[in-house]
Design a protein around this motif. Structure first.
Motif, PDB file in Angstrom:
ATOM      1  N   TYR A 260      -7.520 -12.594 -11.998  1.00 39.77           N
ATOM      2  CA  TYR A 260      -6.553 -12.674 -10.915  1.00 39.77           C
ATOM      3  C   TYR A 260      -6.108 -14.133 -10.911  1.00 39.77           C
TER       4      TYR A 260
ATOM      5  N   ALA B 249      -3.438 -17.043  -8.857  1.00 39.15           N
ATOM      6  CA  ALA B 249      -2.498 -17.400  -7.791  1.00 39.15           C
ATOM      7  C   ALA B 249      -1.895 -18.762  -8.117  1.00 39.15           C
TER       8      ALA B 249
ATOM      9  N   SER C  52       3.338 -17.205  -6.919  1.00 33.41           N
ATOM     10  CA  SER C  52       3.000 -15.938  -7.565  1.00 33.41           C
ATOM     11  C   SER C  52       1.518 -15.612  -7.415  1.00 33.41           C
ATOM     12  N   VAL C  53       1.251 -14.316  -7.461  1.00 31.24           N
ATOM     13  CA  VAL C  53      -0.118 -13.797  -7.430  1.00 31.24           C
ATOM     14  C   VAL C  53      -0.179 -12.657  -8.427  1.00 31.24           C
ATOM     15  N   TRP C  54      -1.086 -12.767  -9.389  1.00 31.89           N
ATOM     16  CA  TRP C  54      -1.277 -11.718 -10.386  1.00 31.89           C
ATOM     17  C   TRP C  54      -2.583 -11.028 -10.055  1.00 31.89           C
ATOM     18  N   TYR C  55      -2.527  -9.756  -9.782  1.00 27.06           N
ATOM     19  CA  TYR C  55      -3.737  -9.003  -9.451  1.00 27.06           C
ATOM     20  C   TYR C  55      -3.594  -7.573  -9.937  1.00 27.06           C
TER      21      TYR C  55
ATOM     22  N   VAL D 197      -2.586  -4.332  -9.700  1.00 33.22           N
ATOM     23  CA  VAL D 197      -1.658  -3.643  -8.802  1.00 33.22           C
ATOM     24  C   VAL D 197      -2.035  -2.183  -8.624  1.00 33.22           C
TER      25      VAL D 197
ATOM     26  N   THR E  75      -6.411  -5.155  -4.286  1.00 31.75           N
ATOM     27  CA  THR E  75      -6.375  -6.158  -3.221  1.00 31.75           C
ATOM     28  C   THR E  75      -7.774  -6.464  -2.689  1.00 31.75           C
TER      29      THR E  75
ATOM     30  N   LEU F  32      -8.849  -9.838  -3.995  1.00 32.09           N
ATOM     31  CA  LEU F  32      -8.035 -11.045  -3.798  1.00 32.09           C
ATOM     32  C   LEU F  32      -8.806 -12.186  -3.126  1.00 32.09           C
TER      33      LEU F  32
ATOM     34  N   MET G 292       0.099  -7.290   0.529  1.00 32.70           N
ATOM     35  CA  MET G 292       0.360  -6.996  -0.881  1.00 32.70           C
ATOM     36  C   MET G 292       0.683  -5.530  -1.069  1.00 32.70           C
ATOM     37  N   PRO G 293       1.533  -5.169  -1.992  1.00 29.15           N
ATOM     38  CA  PRO G 293       2.281  -6.060  -2.870  1.00 29.15           C
ATOM     39  C   PRO G 293       3.396  -6.766  -2.103  1.00 29.15           C
TER      40      PRO G 293
ATOM     41  N   SER H 212       4.075 -10.955  -5.984  1.00 29.54           N
ATOM     42  CA  SER H 212       2.942 -10.337  -6.674  1.00 29.54           C
ATOM     43  C   SER H 212       3.369  -9.559  -7.907  1.00 29.54           C
TER      44      SER H 212
END
Length: 188
Positions: free
Chosen positions: A45, A47, A62-65, A67, A89, A92, A108-109, A114
């Motif tokens: 993950y 951020a 940005s936040v990559w998680y 999804v 999430t 996170l 989120m999203p 994201s």
């Protein structure tokens, strides 16, 4: 008799007087996710945000998680012990600094913020006049990149920069484990 000025000769004069709108500054960010030699690899993950000098968040970038979480064989979402579909999430808060500095307040999203986790490699993003940086007042800031990986570690890398830049500037840093090369290019 002198000839009237044409509009092309007025442009530099108007720009010097500050009458013309300023050109939009741009921030290009490059984040490398390194190849790790581990038994079970999970994508991190990540951020990315901008902090003021007092460490308050000036802009979330940005936040990559994770999804979507699929069940076995790519079927329907996996179901937790409570019978509800599991969501990425849940993890996170493992992005500890980002979470404490405002991540917990974002649903989120989040459109434009994201996205899914990224594979090994270098990932580039550009932020300009239509990004959260558009309203950023001039000053000294830090770009912060934080990564956390399941069954892995956590890492935070930051780079200080001036916004907007008076001249094109490129800054480099490197993580030691969860992040590779981080590059920030600030353009006036």
């Amino acid at each position: 008799m002198t000839s009237p000025m044409n509009r092309h000769s007025l442009l530099p004069l108007l720009a010097a007087l500050g009458v013309l709108p300023a050109q939009a500054a741009q921030l290009d960010v490059s984040v490398q996710i390194p190849q790790l030699d581990v038994a079970e690899y999970h994508r991190p993950y990540v951020a990315v945000w901008v902090e003021r000098e007092d460490r308050s968040v000036a802009a979330q970038l940005s936040v990559w998680y994770q999804v979507k979480r699929s069940g076995p064989g790519g079927g329907p979402p996996a179901v937790g012990a409570d019978g509800k579909p599991q969501s990425g999430t849940k993890w996170l808060p493992d992005l500890r600094q980002w979470w404490r500095r405002g991540g917990r307040d974002i649903a989120m999203p989040a459109d434009g913020l994201s996205s899914a986790t990224k594979p090994v490699g270098t990932h580039e993003q550009s932020f300009g006049d239509k990004s959260p940086l558009a309203a950023l007042p001039p000053g000294r800031y830090k770009l912060v990149v934080e990564a956390a990986r399941e069954d892995g570690g956590r890492e935070l890398v930051d780079l200080a920069f001036d916004w907007p830049a008076k001249a094109a500037t490129t800054l480099d840093a490197s993580g030691k484990s969860e992040l590779g090369a981080i590059r920030v290019a600030v353009k006036p």
